[in-house]
Design a protein around this motif. Structure first.
Motif, PDB file in Angstrom:
ATOM      1  N   ILE A   7       0.666  -1.751  -0.112  1.00  0.00           N
ATOM      2  CA  ILE A   7      -0.208  -0.223  -0.169  1.00  0.00           C
ATOM      3  C   ILE A   7       1.020   1.281   0.726  1.00  0.00           C
ATOM      4  CG2 ILE A   7      -1.438   1.658   1.777  1.00  0.00           C
ATOM      5  CD1 ILE A   7      -3.267  -0.290  -0.021  1.00  0.00           C
ATOM      6  N   LYS A   9       0.027   5.642  -0.805  1.00  0.00           N
ATOM      7  CA  LYS A   9      -0.434   6.616  -0.762  1.00  0.00           C
ATOM      8  C   LYS A   9       0.730   8.017  -0.683  1.00  0.00           C
ATOM      9  CE  LYS A   9      -4.115   9.103  -0.968  1.00  0.00           C
ATOM     10  NZ  LYS A   9      -5.084   9.345  -2.390  1.00  0.00           N
ATOM     11  N   ASP A  18       3.468   4.008   2.833  1.00  0.00           N
ATOM     12  CA  ASP A  18       4.215   3.019   2.454  1.00  0.00           C
ATOM     13  C   ASP A  18       4.110   1.889   2.688  1.00  0.00           C
ATOM     14  OD1 ASP A  18       5.489   1.793   0.302  1.00  0.00           O
ATOM     15  OD2 ASP A  18       7.220   3.432   1.065  1.00  0.00           O
ATOM     16  N   THR A  42      -4.651   8.497   8.698  1.00  0.00           N
ATOM     17  CA  THR A  42      -4.594   8.063   6.526  1.00  0.00           C
ATOM     18  C   THR A  42      -4.845   6.473   6.258  1.00  0.00           C
ATOM     19  OG1 THR A  42      -3.043  10.163   6.330  1.00  0.00           O
ATOM     20  CG2 THR A  42      -3.308   8.013   4.625  1.00  0.00           C
ATOM     21  N   LEU A  46      -7.614   4.460   4.630  1.00  0.00           N
ATOM     22  CA  LEU A  46      -7.930   3.629   3.543  1.00  0.00           C
ATOM     23  C   LEU A  46      -7.665   2.042   3.609  1.00  0.00           C
ATOM     24  CD1 LEU A  46      -3.274   4.304   2.773  1.00  0.00           C
ATOM     25  CD2 LEU A  46      -5.442   4.655   1.111  1.00  0.00           C
ATOM     26  N   ALA A  53      -6.028   4.492  -2.410  1.00  0.00           N
ATOM     27  CA  ALA A  53      -4.090   3.993  -2.708  1.00  0.00           C
ATOM     28  C   ALA A  53      -3.513   3.860  -3.950  1.00  0.00           C
ATOM     29  CB  ALA A  53      -4.214   2.703  -2.165  1.00  0.00           C
ATOM     30  N   ASP A  54      -2.237   4.771  -4.202  1.00  0.00           N
ATOM     31  CA  ASP A  54      -1.661   4.910  -5.214  1.00  0.00           C
ATOM     32  C   ASP A  54      -2.218   3.499  -5.984  1.00  0.00           C
ATOM     33  OD1 ASP A  54      -2.179   7.637  -4.615  1.00  0.00           O
ATOM     34  OD2 ASP A  54      -0.303   7.714  -3.772  1.00  0.00           O
TER      35      ASP A  54
END
Length: 234
Positions: A7, A9, A18, A42, A46, A53-54
């Protein structure tokens, strides 16, 4: 219960979360600790699919959170007062939450009874909207609403915030008893190390969005390690 895989973000050049891999087992009670901006809230957002998430994925009971709604039936959470419907009275809000999970008004009222001491005669029968309550009582309303349907997964962000010492003591007992008696997975974040150490057998320490230590807290053994860490980083 929860599987976090790869994960990430970010917000611009700042990495908020991270986490390559992290596992939270069924029935565990885990505390997240870290300084402001460490990524606790955060990470919760998530997990609850309130943020995209990115990259990476999060699964709850094998269900990928951003591709399934099923897990929401057995999860409860309170992050901040934006979760509340502040133009309702507490009674209206509790009954609304109960109805979402198939509870009748009578069943909802019965489930409120174990929280009577926590509410301290300041929540029910006050004839006012949630928006007119103190921050401490809003916090109580949010915590109770998250626990009302007896979720198998309970996530609370800074549950001790705004509460007086008596209420902090009561909610610690309620959370610990709930975890032990129901077997639910309970995850709390807190700036209060003493409260976290008191109730959480496992503690994750976050720094700059990364879990840098995963500490077994047997008989409050995490206290010295956490104290040393935060003293070093003052």
């Amino acid at each position: 219960m929860i599987e976090i895989q790869n994960i990430l973000k970010t917000y611009g050049t700042k990495t908020a979360v991270d986490i390559p891999q992290y596992h939270i087992g069924k029935g565990e009670m885990i505390g997240l600790v870290g300084n402001n901006g460490a990524g606790k809230t955060t990470l919760f957002r998530l997990v609850l699919d309130l943020l995209k998430a990115d990259r990476g994925e999060i699964r709850i009971d094998g269900l990928q959170t951003n591709k399934s709604e099923e897990w929401k039936q057995f999860a409860g959470a309170f992050i901040d007062d934006s979760f509340l419907i502040d133009y309702l009275t507490p009674e209206e809000y509790f009954h609304f939450v109960g109805k979402m999970y198939g509870l009748s008004k009578t069943e909802t009222d019965e489930r409120l009874q174990p929280f009577a001491r926590f509410m301290n005669d300041e929540i029910l029968n006050q004839k006012k909207y949630i928006r007119n309550f103190s921050m401490g009582n809003k916090q109580k309303i949010g915590i109770i609403s998250a626990m009302l349907h007896q979720p198998r997964l309970l996530i609370l962000d800074e549950p001790f915030n705004f509460l007086d010492p008596s209420s902090q003591s009561i909610i610690k007992h309620l959370l610990k008893s709930y975890n032990e008696q129901s077997g639910a997975t309970v995850i709390v974040s807190s700036h209060n190390l003493n409260h976290t150490i008191d109730i959480c057998p496992r503690i994750a320490l976050l720094e700059n969005g990364r879990i840098i230590r995963d500490i077994e807290n047997k008989d409050h053994s995490a206290g010295q390690e956490l104290e040393n860490y935060f003293n070093i980083n003052e």
